[in-house]
Structure formats: structure tokens, C-alpha cells
Design a protein around this motif. Structure first.
Motif, PDB file in Angstrom:
ATOM      1  N   SER A  64       0.827  -1.204   0.000  1.00  0.00           N
ATOM      2  CA  SER A  64       0.000   0.000   0.000  1.00  0.00           C
ATOM      3  C   SER A  64       0.865   1.259   0.000  1.00  0.00           C
ATOM      4  N   ALA A  65       0.250   2.382  -0.436  1.00  0.00           N
ATOM      5  CA  ALA A  65       0.886   3.690  -0.254  1.00  0.00           C
ATOM      6  C   ALA A  65       1.118   3.924   1.237  1.00  0.00           C
ATOM      7  N   LYS A  66       2.110   4.716   1.579  1.00  0.00           N
ATOM      8  CA  LYS A  66       2.473   4.924   2.981  1.00  0.00           C
ATOM      9  C   LYS A  66       2.352   6.391   3.377  1.00  0.00           C
ATOM     10  N   SER A  67       1.973   6.595   4.627  1.00  0.00           N
ATOM     11  CA  SER A  67       1.909   7.938   5.201  1.00  0.00           C
ATOM     12  C   SER A  67       1.853   7.826   6.716  1.00  0.00           C
ATOM     13  N   ASN A  68       2.630   8.641   7.394  1.00  0.00           N
ATOM     14  CA  ASN A  68       2.552   8.698   8.865  1.00  0.00           C
ATOM     15  C   ASN A  68       2.072  10.058   9.327  1.00  0.00           C
ATOM     16  N   SER A  69       1.356  10.787   8.446  1.00  0.00           N
ATOM     17  CA  SER A  69       0.950  12.161   8.758  1.00  0.00           C
ATOM     18  C   SER A  69       0.009  12.221   9.962  1.00  0.00           C
ATOM     19  N   THR A  70      -0.963  11.316  10.047  1.00  0.00           N
ATOM     20  CA  THR A  70      -1.901  11.372  11.169  1.00  0.00           C
ATOM     21  C   THR A  70      -1.239  10.906  12.464  1.00  0.00           C
ATOM     22  N   TYR A  71      -0.285   9.979  12.346  1.00  0.00           N
ATOM     23  CA  TYR A  71       0.481   9.533  13.515  1.00  0.00           C
ATOM     24  C   TYR A  71       1.265  10.707  14.104  1.00  0.00           C
ATOM     25  N   LEU A  72       1.932  11.465  13.244  1.00  0.00           N
ATOM     26  CA  LEU A  72       2.679  12.630  13.710  1.00  0.00           C
ATOM     27  C   LEU A  72       1.742  13.684  14.280  1.00  0.00           C
ATOM     28  N   ALA A  73       0.569  13.852  13.636  1.00  0.00           N
ATOM     29  CA  ALA A  73      -0.367  14.885  14.076  1.00  0.00           C
ATOM     30  C   ALA A  73      -0.918  14.600  15.474  1.00  0.00           C
ATOM     31  N   ILE A  74      -1.304  13.360  15.743  1.00  0.00           N
ATOM     32  CA  ILE A  74      -1.855  13.062  17.065  1.00  0.00           C
ATOM     33  C   ILE A  74      -0.786  13.178  18.137  1.00  0.00           C
ATOM     34  N   ASN A  75       0.458  12.847  17.797  1.00  0.00           N
ATOM     35  CA  ASN A  75       1.543  13.015  18.767  1.00  0.00           C
ATOM     36  C   ASN A  75       1.751  14.492  19.105  1.00  0.00           C
TER      37      ASN A  75
ATOM     38  N   LEU B  47      -1.293  21.284  13.406  1.00  0.00           N
ATOM     39  CA  LEU B  47      -0.850  19.985  13.900  1.00  0.00           C
ATOM     40  C   LEU B  47      -0.746  18.954  12.781  1.00  0.00           C
ATOM     41  N   TYR B  48      -1.675  19.017  11.834  1.00  0.00           N
ATOM     42  CA  TYR B  48      -1.692  18.033  10.752  1.00  0.00           C
ATOM     43  C   TYR B  48      -1.109  18.629   9.475  1.00  0.00           C
ATOM     44  N   THR B  49      -0.145  17.931   8.910  1.00  0.00           N
ATOM     45  CA  THR B  49       0.425  18.292   7.620  1.00  0.00           C
ATOM     46  C   THR B  49       0.300  17.085   6.707  1.00  0.00           C
ATOM     47  N   SER B  50      -0.340  17.245   5.576  1.00  0.00           N
ATOM     48  CA  SER B  50      -0.573  16.102   4.699  1.00  0.00           C
ATOM     49  C   SER B  50       0.724  15.582   4.114  1.00  0.00           C
ATOM     50  N   ALA B  51       0.739  14.286   3.882  1.00  0.00           N
ATOM     51  CA  ALA B  51       1.872  13.673   3.192  1.00  0.00           C
ATOM     52  C   ALA B  51       1.674  13.823   1.692  1.00  0.00           C
ATOM     53  N   ARG B  52       2.744  13.587   0.939  1.00  0.00           N
ATOM     54  CA  ARG B  52       2.672  13.777  -0.519  1.00  0.00           C
ATOM     55  C   ARG B  52       2.173  12.515  -1.198  1.00  0.00           C
ATOM     56  N   ASN B  53       0.909  12.165  -0.968  1.00  0.00           N
ATOM     57  CA  ASN B  53       0.287  11.065  -1.696  1.00  0.00           C
ATOM     58  C   ASN B  53      -1.041  11.558  -2.246  1.00  0.00           C
ATOM     59  N   LYS B  54      -1.565  10.874  -3.257  1.00  0.00           N
ATOM     60  CA  LYS B  54      -2.704  11.365  -4.024  1.00  0.00           C
ATOM     61  C   LYS B  54      -3.896  11.704  -3.144  1.00  0.00           C
ATOM     62  N   ARG B  55      -4.272  10.793  -2.262  1.00  0.00           N
ATOM     63  CA  ARG B  55      -5.476  10.999  -1.468  1.00  0.00           C
ATOM     64  C   ARG B  55      -5.332  12.190  -0.529  1.00  0.00           C
ATOM     65  N   GLU B  56      -4.205  12.279   0.155  1.00  0.00           N
ATOM     66  CA  GLU B  56      -4.030  13.375   1.103  1.00  0.00           C
ATOM     67  C   GLU B  56      -3.829  14.710   0.396  1.00  0.00           C
ATOM     68  N   VAL B  57      -3.179  14.710  -0.743  1.00  0.00           N
ATOM     69  CA  VAL B  57      -3.019  15.951  -1.510  1.00  0.00           C
ATOM     70  C   VAL B  57      -4.374  16.484  -1.951  1.00  0.00           C
ATOM     71  N   GLU B  58      -5.260  15.590  -2.388  1.00  0.00           N
ATOM     72  CA  GLU B  58      -6.609  16.011  -2.777  1.00  0.00           C
ATOM     73  C   GLU B  58      -7.357  16.598  -1.580  1.00  0.00           C
ATOM     74  N   GLY B  59      -7.211  15.956  -0.435  1.00  0.00           N
ATOM     75  CA  GLY B  59      -7.843  16.473   0.768  1.00  0.00           C
ATOM     76  C   GLY B  59      -7.282  17.823   1.170  1.00  0.00           C
TER      77      GLY B  59
END
Length: 424
Positions: free
Chosen positions: A328-339, A399-411
Motif C-alpha cells: 500500500s501507499a504509505k503515510s505517517n501524517s496522522t500519527y505525527l499529528a496526534i503526537n 498539527l496536521y500536515t498532509s503527506a505527498r500522496n494522491k489521497r491526502e493531496v486532494e484532501g
């Protein structure tokens, strides 16, 4: 015929009476609840919850002996529903046999249901052992018919007593004239597990000659022996964590072949498949997150299905999920955001909730301004209206910064359009 020298030390000095059990005085000491029941000749169905190596199996056997009941021991690893029903049927000729089931949390729903009727009718007295929270892992109907007792990991005092007792009473150790100069390494490596402590002591003792007057055990010697023989005495310790670490890092690194290999190593070593499924649930959120939300859904369904199916078929579901997560595509953006959010919440525990965001269930609260000027987003075009949701002291916090993947960039683009923010 097996000689004493080939019998593991934990078996050689296994307690023969409940009074010899170490570290569980809250259950078996004078006036403790389990001791009082046994003294009255009463033994209910029980679930023992506690870490490995604290005496769950031994206590179950000694309880059966104390109330003069037949004792049958099963392992959830290799007992199916058919075998379970056969054991229950055979035990019907016995006087309320004590049926001990190790790792009962590995039984699926069908296996646990097969126990329920026998427990209800009093055909058996169930003593189950689990290292997992029984509230989550044991059928609620079965759990409600059992007393749950928590066993503690052994503390330093208990481990020290256990090691000295072994040296003083075991004939093979006596022949080596052992003296423990330092206990710290033995205690650290045992991690509250009596079995680990004794197996490591046995390994250290085997390095000495029998004809020495005194053989001194030091921290340095224990560390050396432990590092050379970690897999022999610590199947579920360091190697356990190394394997799961390699497994998760292979998923994070998008290598499905390595992920499958390390998973197979864990399963072959007797790892609980639910433990593996839990780790994949965490990875699906921590390492994949909103780059592919379906990963969390699949991991959740995998966990639930493994609970129902059990081994060996569960390996198929685990393998499918591991490959999906690894590819799968990878992203730890929400993990970093909640921390970041947790750290900010710790620093600002007393910041007040703005009045327009407060709940206003009473007239008095409304008169005080609670909920006033709150804008209900669904009343506006595209179900969005600009208003501030953070308290004044924290306005502008990101707190939240999107990662550079298609779904999060669209969001992110949608959020920028909503909030009229320029892309950073």
C-alpha cells in the motif's frame, strides 16, 4: 529414560504444594480469596490472567490436587472443537474434573462455546490461563461463569528468593557449588518470569566445572551467557520483539516478501496470531493512515476473522493482510499529528473551550453564552462555514500536515479552498 540432568530446572523444582508458590500471596496467602475457597473444599471455574512464567499451569494442577479432583490439561494451540468435545464427554465419568486450558484466549468462538455448556452443567471445572485481557479475548457468556484472578509478574524479591531456593534444593545445582555474587542481570533478563530466571540460571551453571569449591555467578557472566543463548531460554523475550520489529519494518518499507517471511517465523515459533493481527492494525494507521484508509478496514476485518477462524487457517488471512499493507501507499501524517496534539494538550491543560463551542443543555448555560454564535455547518453551502474552533491562545496552530500522496493531496486542496489558505 530421561535422567534428571536432562529435565529443565523449572520442572525439577516445580512446586509440589500451594504453599511453595512464590509471588502470588494476594491470591494464595493466608486469608487470601483463593486460599479460603480451597480450604473450604470449593473450586469454581477460573480464568488466570497474567504474564508468562508466573505459575499459572502449576497453580491449576495444585488446585485440582487440593480439592482431590482429576486434572486434564489442554493447550489451545493444538486442540480443536472435536477434540475438546471428546475430552468433555470423557470427563463426564469423572467427579467434576478440572480441565486446564493454556492460552485460552487463542480459542475461537466455536471452541469457547463448546466449553460453555459443560461449565454451566458442572460437568467440568474450567481453569483457563491467558496472557491477554480476558475481557477482550474470552466469550462474555463463558467469562461470566468464571472467576477472574490476576497473577503478578515476579518482583526482584521473589526472583531472588526463587534463585536462592533453586541453588539450595536442586541436586544438580548443588553439585556445582554455586554462589550468586550479583543478582541484577539475572533479574533483568528474567523480566518477572520465573521460567526464564531458572532456565538462565541453569545455563550459567552449566558453564562451571563440578569439582570447583565455589563457582561465583556475576552480572558479566550472566550477560555473556544470555547473549550467546538467548533463543534457548527466551523464546518469547528479546527474539519475540526482534521478529515483530522486523515484520513491522518490512511492512513500513513496502517489502511484502520480507513481511511474509518474518510473519512465518513468528507463526512457526508459536506466536499468537491475534498478536500479529493487532500489530497490523497499528501499522495500518501509523504507517499507512489516510494515504489508504481501506488498509485499516482490512486490518480490522483480518483481526476479527482470525478470532473466529483460529490456526492453522488464520495464516491465510494474516498473509493476505500483510501483503496488502506492505504494497500500500504509505503515510505517517496522522500519527505525527496526534503526537503533536497530545504534546500540546499536555502543555495547555487549562485552556478554556470557547463559549460558542460549549454544550448548552440548560437555560442558565444559554444565558451565560454557551453555544451562542455557533454556526452550524450543515446550514451553509457545501456544509461548510468559516469559524474558529481553537481557543484564542492556540489560534493558527497547525498539527496536521498532509503527506505527498494522491489521497491526502486532494484532501489538502479541498481544505485550502475551504479556508482560503495558500499552499505552503
Amino acid at each position: 529414560m530421561m535422567t534428571d540432568s536432562h529435565i529443565p530446572l523449572p520442572e525439577r523444582i516445580r512446586p509440589r504444594d500451594l504453599s511453595e508458590i512464590i509471588g502470588q500471596d494476594h491470591l494464595l496467602g493466608e486469608n487470601a480469596p483463593l486460599r479460603q475457597m480451597i480450604d473450604q473444599g470449593h473450586l469454581p471455574s477460573i480464568i488466570f490472567w497474567g504474564p508468562p512464567g508466573v505459575g499459572k499451569t502449576t497453580i491449576a494442577l495444585l488446585l485440582a490436587q487440593a480439592v482431590d479432583r482429576p486434572f486434564l490439561s489442554l493447550s489451545a494451540l493444538n486442540t480443536g472443537v472435536k477434540e475438546l468435545r471428546e475430552v468433555i464427554a470423557e470427563s463426564g465419568d469423572l467427579l467434576a474434573a478440572v480441565v486446564f486450558i493454556d492460552e485460552i484466549h487463542r480459542f475461537n468462538k466455536s471452541q469457547q462455546d463448546a466449553l460453555l455448556g459443560a461449565v454451566e452443567k458442572g460437568k467440568i471445572t474450567l481453569v483457563g490461563a491467558t496472557t491477554e485481557n480476558p475481557s477482550f479475548e474470552v466469550n462474555s457468556a463463558l467469562l461470566s461463569r468464571c472467576q477472574v484472578y490476576t497473577l503478578n509478574a515476579l518482583d526482584e524479591k521473589a526472583i531472588t528468593h526463587l534463585l536462592n531456593h533453586a541453588i539450595a534444593t536442586d541436586k544438580i545445582l548443588q553439585a556445582r557449588h554455586l554462589f550468586i555474587d550479583e543478582f541484577e542481570a539475572l533479574i533483568q533478563f528474567s523480566a518477572g518470569d520465573a521460567r526464564k530466571a531458572l532456565n538462565l540460571l541453569d545455563l550459567v551453571a552449566s558453564t562451571f566445572d563440578v569439582d570447583e569449591d565455589v563457582n561465583h555467578i556475576t552480572n558479566a557472566l550472566v550477560v555473556k551467557v544470555a547473549q550467546q543463548n538467548i533463543a534457548r531460554y527466551d523464546k518469547s523475550g528479546e527474539q519475540h520483539y526482534d521478529l515483530v520489529s522486523a515484520f513491522i519494518k518490512s511492512i513500513r518499507g513496502s517489502d511484502p516478501d520480507a513481511a511474509l517471511y518474518w510473519m512465518a517465523r513468528m507463526l512457526k515459533g508459536g506466536e499468537d496470531p491475534l498478536f500479529i493481527a493487532r500489530r497490523m492494525l497499528i501499522a495500518a494507521s501509523e504507517d499507512i493512515g489516510n494515504s489508504n484508509p481501506n488498509a485499516l478496514l482490512l486490518a480490522g476485518e483480518c483481526f476479527r476473522s482470525v478470532q473466529v477462524i483460529g490456526m492453522p487457517e488464520a495464516r491465510i488471512l494474516l498473509g493476505q493482510c500483510a501483503v496488502y499493507l506492505a504494497t500500500s501507499a504509505k503515510s505517517n501524517s496522522t500519527y505525527l499529528a496526534i503526537n503533536k496534539a497530545m504534546a500540546l494538550a499536555e502543555k495547555t491543560p487549562n485552556v478554556a473551550v470557547p463559549l460558542h463551542l460549549r454544550n448548552a443543555p440548560t437555560t442558565l448555560m444559554k444565558e451565560q453564552g454557551y453555544g451562542v454564535e455557533y454556526l452550524y455547518p450543515h446550514d451553509y453551502p457545501e456544509h461548510f462555514v468559516t469559524q474558529e474552533y481553537l481557543p484564542p491562545e492556540l489560534q493558527g496552530t497547525k498539527l496536521y500536515t498532509s503527506a505527498r500522496n494522491k489521497r491526502e493531496v486532494e484532501g489538502e486542496k479541498l481544505q485550502q479552498r475551504r479556508w482560503n489558505k495558500e499552499q505552503e
